[in-house]
Design a protein around this motif. Structure first.
Motif, PDB file in Angstrom:
ATOM      1  N   ALA A  54      15.490 -28.283  39.183  1.00 16.86           N
ATOM      2  CA  ALA A  54      16.239 -27.091  38.782  1.00 16.86           C
ATOM      3  C   ALA A  54      15.475 -26.359  37.693  1.00 16.86           C
ATOM      4  CB  ALA A  54      17.626 -27.479  38.291  1.00 16.86           C
ATOM      5  N   LEU A  55      14.944 -27.125  36.723  1.00 20.48           N
ATOM      6  CA  LEU A  55      14.238 -26.550  35.576  1.00 20.48           C
ATOM      7  C   LEU A  55      12.946 -27.325  35.326  1.00 20.48           C
ATOM      8  CD1 LEU A  55      17.258 -26.312  33.083  1.00 20.48           C
ATOM      9  CD2 LEU A  55      16.358 -24.438  34.488  1.00 20.48           C
ATOM     10  N   VAL A  56      11.927 -26.611  34.858  1.00 18.85           N
ATOM     11  CA  VAL A  56      10.672 -27.236  34.453  1.00 18.85           C
ATOM     12  C   VAL A  56      10.242 -26.603  33.134  1.00 18.85           C
ATOM     13  CG1 VAL A  56       8.244 -27.610  35.025  1.00 18.85           C
ATOM     14  CG2 VAL A  56       9.957 -27.648  36.851  1.00 18.85           C
ATOM     15  N   ASP A  57       9.774 -27.410  32.193  1.00 18.07           N
ATOM     16  CA  ASP A  57       9.189 -26.895  30.959  1.00 18.07           C
ATOM     17  C   ASP A  57       7.712 -26.605  31.222  1.00 18.07           C
ATOM     18  OD1 ASP A  57       7.580 -27.291  28.370  1.00 18.07           O
ATOM     19  OD2 ASP A  57       9.625 -27.111  27.615  1.00 18.07           O
ATOM     20  N   ALA A  58       7.314 -25.337  31.087  1.00 19.81           N
ATOM     21  CA  ALA A  58       5.952 -24.936  31.452  1.00 19.81           C
ATOM     22  C   ALA A  58       4.900 -25.656  30.622  1.00 19.81           C
ATOM     23  CB  ALA A  58       5.793 -23.428  31.307  1.00 19.81           C
ATOM     24  N   ALA A  59       5.198 -25.899  29.356  1.00 15.58           N
ATOM     25  CA  ALA A  59       4.187 -26.473  28.457  1.00 15.58           C
ATOM     26  C   ALA A  59       3.992 -27.963  28.692  1.00 15.58           C
ATOM     27  CB  ALA A  59       4.580 -26.222  27.008  1.00 15.58           C
ATOM     28  N   ARG A  99      14.212 -23.403  25.879  1.00 18.10           N
ATOM     29  CA  ARG A  99      14.013 -24.819  26.163  1.00 18.10           C
ATOM     30  C   ARG A  99      14.977 -25.291  27.244  1.00 18.10           C
ATOM     31  NH1 ARG A  99      13.527 -26.636  19.762  1.00 18.10           N
ATOM     32  NH2 ARG A  99      11.642 -25.406  19.342  1.00 18.10           N
ATOM     33  N   LEU A 100      14.726 -26.495  27.773  1.00 21.21           N
ATOM     34  CA  LEU A 100      15.493 -26.986  28.914  1.00 21.21           C
ATOM     35  C   LEU A 100      16.974 -27.135  28.622  1.00 21.21           C
ATOM     36  CD1 LEU A 100      13.009 -29.711  30.234  1.00 21.21           C
ATOM     37  CD2 LEU A 100      13.337 -27.388  31.104  1.00 21.21           C
ATOM     38  N   ASP A 101      17.344 -27.402  27.353  1.00 22.45           N
ATOM     39  CA  ASP A 101      18.764 -27.618  27.066  1.00 22.45           C
ATOM     40  C   ASP A 101      19.550 -26.318  26.911  1.00 22.45           C
ATOM     41  OD1 ASP A 101      17.390 -27.035  24.772  1.00 22.45           O
ATOM     42  OD2 ASP A 101      18.195 -28.675  23.561  1.00 22.45           O
ATOM     43  N   VAL A 102      18.863 -25.165  26.836  1.00 22.14           N
ATOM     44  CA  VAL A 102      19.576 -23.897  26.641  1.00 22.14           C
ATOM     45  C   VAL A 102      20.389 -23.501  27.880  1.00 22.14           C
ATOM     46  CG1 VAL A 102      19.304 -21.421  26.185  1.00 22.14           C
ATOM     47  CG2 VAL A 102      18.030 -23.095  24.836  1.00 22.14           C
TER      48      VAL A 102
END
Length: 553
Positions: A54-59, A99-102
């Motif tokens: 669903a979500l990925v952190d680019a960094a 960030r992922l938690d937002v």
């Protein structure tokens, strides 16, 4: 439509002097049905849940699966209800980078009827105090480095703290005298889901209320557009496009970023989040995560066309760039299409006040209407009004675009200044619809340069400047002049290695425009100041020009 006196081609009614959408209205749940934007978004997901992130952190590359994402939203919702005591209508300020938690927090808040109000984490204490006065939050969720800048009397939960982690784990609700969350929270679609803050590029920030119904209509619009594109592909004997992998370099506190993530998770797609925009990092992310969809402002297209790095990277996964935030010139669009022929440019126009899209192009054919931001969204009506006389205009005539909205939160004065008694919002944008119902944005009315009684749109001159191979970026502002009133002045960022001169810049523009539109002053700078969404901060440039005074530019 014709039977109702509406031209089926342009959507214009000569009787009411109003433009109507020519798109098929999407299917929406009955207005009387209690449902939150979160519940509606999740109801569109397939069963079993999508097997992609669903979500990925680019960094970092950290990914959140759909089962984990939904579980996290529901667990945090219980914590917000049981541990924190939030209830429908309570406003929560959210101040954090992307960030992922937002997204988890935002969807959890809306799922219990609380109101999410995301704000810029680099704002000043004075700006936060102003936002708090407008939206009246009962609690703030903030990253540690921001918490100290918030008003001291506002309760603050630091994201990532032990308190926040306990809340994210469900925060109680297991009986034995503890508060238990009800199985379903009754929330009307007409209730406020989010309060977003306008960009403030032309004045002080305003707080805009967005209802669950607004968000549901926009989610449904995206679902309808996706089905239309898939259907057209099948009819053409082609494979439907794959589920999008969207790079989100736009902050989640901005309506563009907020809606792109909401759209992505409701469609069962993948959103790759960037904490802050960096051009080279964005190119690396497109290559690494095989990004297919990139929402961006026009300057990104200019940078890609002129970047050697963009040519070196494997960007073959990229199928669509969604342009918003500012008008896109035909020259830039055509240059981009020549360099990246396999990437479709989708243009759109939206406002914080409209919860996002007012108009957009859908499908490859509409996207060829370079310079247009597309056709009016199915849930909207619009007017084009002469700003001098108040006359309501028809197709092909330029005037201020008006649309319907509900108003500004905590700011009756701002509402009265921009929304008339019938509920029409004066957007401040000079626009026109053509005979086929395509909307064209000319410029911001407040930003038009008044040269000897003529009106000069800065965006038109910027499009020309961007087409010059030795100009990396450009912005045009009004410069006061006793004789002419205002002169068009260009701020120029040279390409590395370029020595382009003031005279060469002025001559280049003069070859493309009428004499009254010519650039008459030039300043060379290292960067053009922009908002997080990519809008030029012209007020800063005007102040910079004034500080230069009579010195040689």
């Amino acid at each position: 439509m014709a039977a109702a006196g509406i031209d089926p081609r342009s959507g214009y009614s000569a009787e009411t002097r109003t433009f109507h959408s020519t798109r098929e209205p999407g299917e929406l749940p009955p207005e009387s049905l209690p449902v939150t934007a979160t519940a509606y978004a999740f109801s569109l997901l397939s069963s079993p849940l999508p097997d992609r992130p669903a979500l990925v952190d680019a960094a970092t590359g950290i990914a959140v699966s759909y089962p984990s994402f939904l579980a996290a939203v529901r667990s945090l919702a219980r914590g917000l209800w049981c541990s924190l005591g939030l209830r429908p209508g309570d406003v929560a300020l959210v101040v954090a980078p992307s960030r992922l938690d937002v997204p988890v927090l935002g969807l959890a808040l809306m799922s219990i009827g609380a109101v999410v109000s995301p704000a810029n984490p680099v704002s000043t204490p004075e700006e936060y105090a102003h936002q708090v006065r407008l939206s009246k939050p009962v609690v703030a969720f903030a990253v540690g480095e921001v918490a100290a800048k918030l008003p001291p009397d506002l309760r603050c939960v630091v994201m990532g703290s032990d308190e926040y982690r306990r809340m994210a784990d469900g925060g109680g609700g297991g009986g034995g005298g503890e508060v238990v969350m009800p199985a379903a929270v009754a929330v009307k679609q007409s209730d406020t889901a989010a309060v977003l803050y306008s960009s403030g590029t032309t004045g002080r920030v305003k707080a805009v209320a967005i209802t669950h119904r607004n968000l549901i209509a926009l989610i449904a619009l995206h679902a309808e557009n996706r089905e239309k594109v898939a259907r057209e592909a099948v009819e053409a004997g082609e494979e439907p496009p794959p589920a999008a992998v969207t790079l989100v370099p736009i902050p989640l506190f901005h309506v563009f970023g907020f809606m792109m993530v909401l759209r992505s998770v409701s469609m069962g797609e993948t959103a790759v989040l960037m904490e802050r925009f960096d051009f080279l990092a964005a190119l690396r992310a497109i290559e690494r995560y095989r990004v297919t969809l990139l929402p961006a402002a026009p300057p990104l297209l200019v940078a890609m066309v002129k970047s050697e790095e963009a040519r070196r990277r494997d960007l073959s996964s990229l199928l669509v760039i969604g342009i918003g935030g500012a008008p896109l010139g035909r020259e830039v669009a055509e240059q981009f299409a020549a360099v990246f022929p396999d990437v479709e440019i989708v243009q759109g126009y939206g406002l914080t006040e409209s919860s996002g899209a007012v108009a957009a192009t859908v499908g490859p054919e509409e996207s060829k209407a370079y310079g247009s931001v597309g056709k009016l969204a199915s849930h909207l009506q619009a007017k084009i009004v002469d700003p001098s006389t108040g006359e309501e205009l028809g197709p092909g005539q330029r005037g201020e675009l008006w649309i319907f909205i509900t108003g500004y939160v905590g700011d009756d004065e701002a509402t009265a200044a921009t929304v008339d008694s019938e509920g029409w919002l004066k957007t401040g944008d000079l626009c026109y619809f053509n005979e086929d119902g395509f909307l064209y944005i000319v410029d911001r009315l407040k930003e038009l340069i008044k040269y000897k009684g003529y009106q000069v749109p800065p965006a038109e001159l910027e499009h020309i400047l961007h087409s010059h191979p030795e100009i990396a970026d450009a912005a045009v502002i009004p410069y006061p002049d006793e004789e002419a009133g205002e002169l068009p002045m260009a701020f120029i960022v040279r390409q590395p290695g370029s020595n382009i001169t003031e005279a060469q810049v002025m001559d280049y523009v003069a070859k493309h425009v009428a004499p009254y539109k010519k650039v008459r002053r030039v300043a060379f700078v290292t960067a053009i100041p922009k908002s997080p969404a990519g809008k030029i901060l012209r007020r800063e440039l005007v102040q910079q020009a004034m500080s230069m005074g009579a010195s040689k530019l």
